[in-house]
Design a protein around this motif. Sequence first.
Motif, PDB file in Angstrom:
ATOM      1  N   LEU A   1       0.653  -1.502  -0.364  1.00 55.08           N
ATOM      2  CA  LEU A   1      -0.178  -0.372  -0.597  1.00 55.08           C
ATOM      3  C   LEU A   1       1.021   1.542   0.263  1.00 55.08           C
ATOM      4  O   LEU A   1       2.111   1.100   1.138  1.00 55.08           O
ATOM      5  CB  LEU A   1      -0.826  -0.215   1.609  1.00 55.08           C
ATOM      6  CG  LEU A   1      -1.668   1.191   1.365  1.00 55.08           C
ATOM      7  CD1 LEU A   1      -3.144   1.019   0.487  1.00 55.08           C
ATOM      8  CD2 LEU A   1      -2.826   1.415   2.987  1.00 55.08           C
ATOM      9  N   PHE A   2       0.526   2.444  -0.824  1.00 57.11           N
ATOM     10  CA  PHE A   2       1.692   3.410  -0.844  1.00 57.11           C
ATOM     11  C   PHE A   2       0.462   4.814  -0.857  1.00 57.11           C
ATOM     12  O   PHE A   2      -0.172   4.440  -0.685  1.00 57.11           O
ATOM     13  CB  PHE A   2       2.217   3.869  -2.150  1.00 57.11           C
ATOM     14  CG  PHE A   2       2.903   2.409  -2.660  1.00 57.11           C
ATOM     15  CD1 PHE A   2       3.723   2.526  -2.815  1.00 57.11           C
ATOM     16  CD2 PHE A   2       2.412   1.321  -3.531  1.00 57.11           C
ATOM     17  CE1 PHE A   2       4.836   1.133  -3.229  1.00 57.11           C
ATOM     18  CE2 PHE A   2       3.154  -0.221  -3.978  1.00 57.11           C
ATOM     19  CZ  PHE A   2       4.684   0.222  -4.031  1.00 57.11           C
ATOM     20  N   GLN A   3       1.620   5.384  -0.427  1.00 57.07           N
ATOM     21  CA  GLN A   3       0.614   6.523  -0.067  1.00 57.07           C
ATOM     22  C   GLN A   3       1.885   7.790  -0.916  1.00 57.07           C
ATOM     23  O   GLN A   3       2.774   7.621  -1.092  1.00 57.07           O
ATOM     24  CB  GLN A   3       0.928   7.118   1.359  1.00 57.07           C
ATOM     25  CG  GLN A   3       0.650   9.249   1.624  1.00 57.07           C
ATOM     26  CD  GLN A   3       0.655   9.407   3.025  1.00 57.07           C
ATOM     27  OE1 GLN A   3       1.972   9.525   3.443  1.00 57.07           O
ATOM     28  NE2 GLN A   3      -0.429   9.852   3.422  1.00 57.07           N
ATOM     29  N   ILE A   4       0.959   8.736  -1.842  1.00 56.58           N
ATOM     30  CA  ILE A   4       1.965  10.171  -2.497  1.00 56.58           C
ATOM     31  C   ILE A   4       1.228  11.414  -1.988  1.00 56.58           C
ATOM     32  O   ILE A   4       0.248  11.451  -1.415  1.00 56.58           O
ATOM     33  CB  ILE A   4       0.982   9.300  -4.085  1.00 56.58           C
ATOM     34  CG1 ILE A   4       1.581   8.309  -4.565  1.00 56.58           C
ATOM     35  CG2 ILE A   4       1.148  10.015  -5.031  1.00 56.58           C
ATOM     36  CD1 ILE A   4       0.538   8.061  -5.422  1.00 56.58           C
ATOM     37  N   SER A   5       2.506  11.928  -2.182  1.00 51.63           N
ATOM     38  CA  SER A   5       2.557  12.843  -1.689  1.00 51.63           C
ATOM     39  C   SER A   5       2.745  14.404  -2.984  1.00 51.63           C
ATOM     40  O   SER A   5       3.314  13.534  -3.361  1.00 51.63           O
ATOM     41  CB  SER A   5       3.598  13.063  -0.705  1.00 51.63           C
ATOM     42  OG  SER A   5       3.195  12.853   0.653  1.00 51.63           O
ATOM     43  N   CYS A   6       2.401  15.408  -2.981  1.00 55.09           N
ATOM     44  CA  CYS A   6       2.744  16.446  -3.902  1.00 55.09           C
ATOM     45  C   CYS A   6       2.067  17.477  -3.466  1.00 55.09           C
ATOM     46  O   CYS A   6       2.029  17.997  -2.540  1.00 55.09           O
ATOM     47  CB  CYS A   6       1.087  16.484  -4.846  1.00 55.09           C
ATOM     48  SG  CYS A   6       1.438  17.457  -6.491  1.00 55.09           S
ATOM     49  N   SER A   7       3.506  18.781  -3.744  1.00 56.06           N
ATOM     50  CA  SER A   7       4.150  19.748  -3.056  1.00 56.06           C
ATOM     51  C   SER A   7       2.563  20.539  -3.557  1.00 56.06           C
ATOM     52  O   SER A   7       2.654  20.823  -5.001  1.00 56.06           O
ATOM     53  CB  SER A   7       5.161  20.140  -3.427  1.00 56.06           C
ATOM     54  OG  SER A   7       5.417  22.076  -2.875  1.00 56.06           O
ATOM     55  N   VAL A   8       2.390  21.627  -2.835  1.00 54.59           N
ATOM     56  CA  VAL A   8       0.750  23.130  -3.690  1.00 54.59           C
ATOM     57  C   VAL A   8       2.030  23.576  -4.183  1.00 54.59           C
ATOM     58  O   VAL A   8       1.638  24.785  -5.030  1.00 54.59           O
ATOM     59  CB  VAL A   8      -0.168  22.787  -2.255  1.00 54.59           C
ATOM     60  CG1 VAL A   8      -0.963  24.373  -2.992  1.00 54.59           C
ATOM     61  CG2 VAL A   8      -0.598  21.660  -2.137  1.00 54.59           C
ATOM     62  N   ASP A   9       3.087  24.313  -3.426  1.00 50.79           N
ATOM     63  CA  ASP A   9       4.200  25.649  -3.665  1.00 50.79           C
ATOM     64  C   ASP A   9       4.325  24.964  -5.122  1.00 50.79           C
ATOM     65  O   ASP A   9       4.657  25.784  -5.684  1.00 50.79           O
ATOM     66  CB  ASP A   9       4.860  25.725  -2.088  1.00 50.79           C
ATOM     67  CG  ASP A   9       3.573  25.852  -1.068  1.00 50.79           C
ATOM     68  OD1 ASP A   9       2.342  26.392  -1.335  1.00 50.79           O
ATOM     69  OD2 ASP A   9       4.387  25.919   0.010  1.00 50.79           O
TER      70      ASP A   9
END
Length: 181
Positions: A54-62
């Motif tokens: 199971l993976f968690q994906i993160s992304c920068s809003v800035d």
Amino acid sequence: MTDQERFDGLLSECDSCLRRIGLSPRAYLPSVRLTHNRSRIGSCKKLRGGRRPLFQISCSVDACATDAQVRDVLFHELIHTLPGCFDHGNRFREAAAKANAAYGTEVRATRREPARRVPEVPRWRVVPLVGTELLVRGRRYRFVGMNDRPKRCCNLTDERGRSYVCAPAYVLAHLERRGMG
């Protein structure tokens, strides 16, 4: 529409696009973890290993101003969920090339901005300044010495005794402003 809803919608869209071209991402959390990081614009973290990871994906809003930039990051992170693609090896590059060809994206092995080049300073120019105080943005630091990790760096301490590391050019620039360099 909130940023969270926008990013989650784009994640779902990217997942569908990859499945259409025969790339099937493994299980991941349905919601993108939003960050404000500027140096790491996305990440894929394995929360559970084994046969059913199971993976968690993160992304920068800035760092992602447009939907196209967000899609590139999300495609990149979803490709990491494919078997054998958790690193940036050949399988990752092949999957990225397939996505780029199909959708005109710019998925690459890394998207980090190049570090600013700091001029090299000879040790002999900096060592005699050990013990000198620097005033940086209203805070006092004392130059306490040099180290050799990973490049030659200057060690500074603040008024509370906390240690900091910076480039020798940084120390010289501050001292030259005071007329000491």
